[in-house]
Design an enzyme around this catalytic site. Structure first.
Site: not given
Ligand code: GLU
Length: 511
Positions: A264-266
């Protein structure tokens, strides 16, 4: 094999995720391998998720990566327009066809009525609260209302949607080129909305209609679309396009480096690496995200890395030019298992691609940085700096970041190391070495080394004992490129100056 026509069909809902670049790449490789056509279609029928600038971003990203589009948005072609919001009338026509053939129906239920249905089903203990063959006859639609009522409603301008009339208990089967046989019972599929109340089609209808009209031969897309594939197969059947149905290939997910869950981007933010190809500022939140490009990843290295996320050639070879990828690529060699996204591997590819360049090519990167720093430098010196640093860099900007000392005397030094290693022998050796250097007309790698050996003999101190301090004196740090090469590049006067500075300052500062 029928003509290969593939499409990359992103929705302009934000920056293009790196997984999207991989999807585009695989489509592109298949198209090039079979001398087919690569299409860019923009799927922008969900107006609520539209993000200004996203379409341009997608186009710029593909351009930077070197994924060429043959037909599509920004390019045109025989099936234009390629932006779905401009094809409304086309979808309307097919939706009407499905209604008139009894394969779809109008539904007039309000949000509140839909919610009431879900509540009712929940209260009855039903695990399935969908609008489907089991529930549709209890709802407000053209199957339950009279023709007159339906006509009245439509004429009065109330909001309505068109839903697919999914058959009960029918087996839907498809063969995915990566996942093999997929079988789903139609009872598991709800009566999906095909046309929304705003007159726009949903993804499912638009996607199938366009793939058919654009004569798509292979649908290569992320695994998250696999659950939609049976519904799409049903639509092909209902529209009597089964013979023209494309082949499906659903690409494995991109996983975190440890294989634990979807990337994920996180995760990327936390680990400090980009997830978008180019810098991006979200126009809604103003949140800024860095791109692979701006971080110094070379597009050819990034593509090589991405090619291996799910595909492998079945050999040991890892470095593939675009042409080699085109020649070697095949859908059969794409795996089912999720692909671990290890940024260190991307960096390794970047290093390999940098090392494969000539020193002169690399000097262009250094010159970019020098220009920003307002530093003039003869080409010969820039080339030497690149040669010295070549094996030690990961990104183009590292030539400057790791090589500042070639241009400016260091101002920061490794003090803990100096405290440990600076002693009388070092002072004695460096003083003598400095004198030797002064007496030398010019300095090069050989003479620097020769004088070093000479100083060692004259002082009786082994040069090995002082080398680390000489490095700190000349570069500030404890690690770096070959020292004799370094001296050759900074030149005699600068070498003498730096040694003088150290002799004057290090002694005083170090207790
Ligand atoms: N518009 C879909 C997306 O954003 C495309 C899925 C497909 O390729 O069918 O990913």
């Amino acid at each position: 094999m029928k003509e290969v026509r593939v499409r990359f069909a992103p929705s302009p809902t934000g920056a293009l995720h790196i997984g999207g670049v991989r999807t585009a790449l695989y489509n592109f490789l298949l198209a090039r391998k079979h001398k087919g056509t690569m299409i860019l279609r923009i799927e922008d029928t969900d107006q609520t998720r539209f993000v200004p600038g996203a379409e341009e971003y997608i186009i710029d990203s593909l351009k930077w990566a070197g994924i060429e589009i043959d037909e599509g948005v920004g390019k045109g072609g025989p099936h234009a327009p390629y932006r779905q919001s401009e094809r409304k009338a086309i979808y309307q026509k097919y939706a009407q066809q499905l209604v008139s053939e009894g394969k779809a129906y109008y539904a007039f239920d309000t949000e509140a009525e839909l919610e009431a249905m879900r509540e009712r089903l929940k209260a009855q203990g039903s695990s399935d609260q969908q609008y489907s063959s089991g529930t549709r006859m209890q709802m407000k639609n053209s199957l339950t209302l009279s023709e007159v009522e339906v006509a009245e409603k439509i004429n009065s301008g109330v909001h309505y949607v068109i839903r697919l009339k999914v058959p009960t208990n029918e087996e839907i089967q498809l063969t995915d080129l990566i996942r093999g046989e997929v079988r789903v019972n139609s009872s598991q599929i709800d009566d999906k909305v095909l046309m929304k109340s705003d007159g726009m089609p949903t993804y499912h209808l638009a996607n199938v209609v366009d793939d058919y009209l654009m004569k798509i031969s292979h649908v290569i897309r992320g695994e998250e679309w696999l659950p939609s594939a049976p519904l799409h197969v049903l639509l092909y059947k209902f529209l009597r396009w089964e013979k023209e149905m494309p082949q499906f290939a659903h690409l494995p997910l991109l996983l975190k480096a440890d294989g634990n869950g979807k990337l994920s981007k996180r995760d990327a933010d936390k680990a400090g690496f980009p997830i978008f190809p180019l810098n991006w500022t979200d126009p809604k939140t103003n949140e800024f995200s860095t791109g692979f490009r701006e971080n110094g990843y070379l597009p050819e290295a990034l593509l090589n890395f991405l090619a291996f996320l799910g595909w492998n050639p079945g050999t040991e070879q890892e470095i593939f030019s675009m042409q080699e990828l085109v020649d070697t690529f095949s859908i059969e060699r794409i795996g089912k298992a999720g692909a671990k996204f290890d940024i260190h591997k991307a960096q390794w590819f970047n290093q390999q691609y940098l090392r494969a360049k000539t020193d002169q090519q690399l000097s262009a990167f250094l010159f970019e940085s020098l220009k920003k720093e307002n530093i003039n430098c003869p080409e010969e010196k820039a080339i030497k700096v690149c040669a010295a640093l070549k094996e030690r860099v990961t990104f183009p900007q590292d030539f400057w970041e790791h090589g500042k000392f070639f241009f400016n005397a260091p101002t920061q030094f490794d003090h803990p190391l100096i405290a440990k290693k600076w002693n009388n022998d070092v002072v004695k050796f460096l003083s003598a070495y400095q004198e030797e250097l002064k007496a030398q007309p010019t300095l090069n790698v050989e003479s620097a080394k020769m004088l070093l050996d000479h100083t060692a003999q004259a002082t009786g101190i082994a040069s090995g004992k002082i080398m680390q301090m000489l490095r700190v004196v000349l570069t500030g740090g404890a690690a770096g490129p070959d020292l004799m090469q370094t001296m050759d590049i900074i030149g005699k006067d600068e070498a003498i100056n730096r040694i003088s500075f150290a002799l004057e300052n290090f002694n005083v500062k170090i207790p």
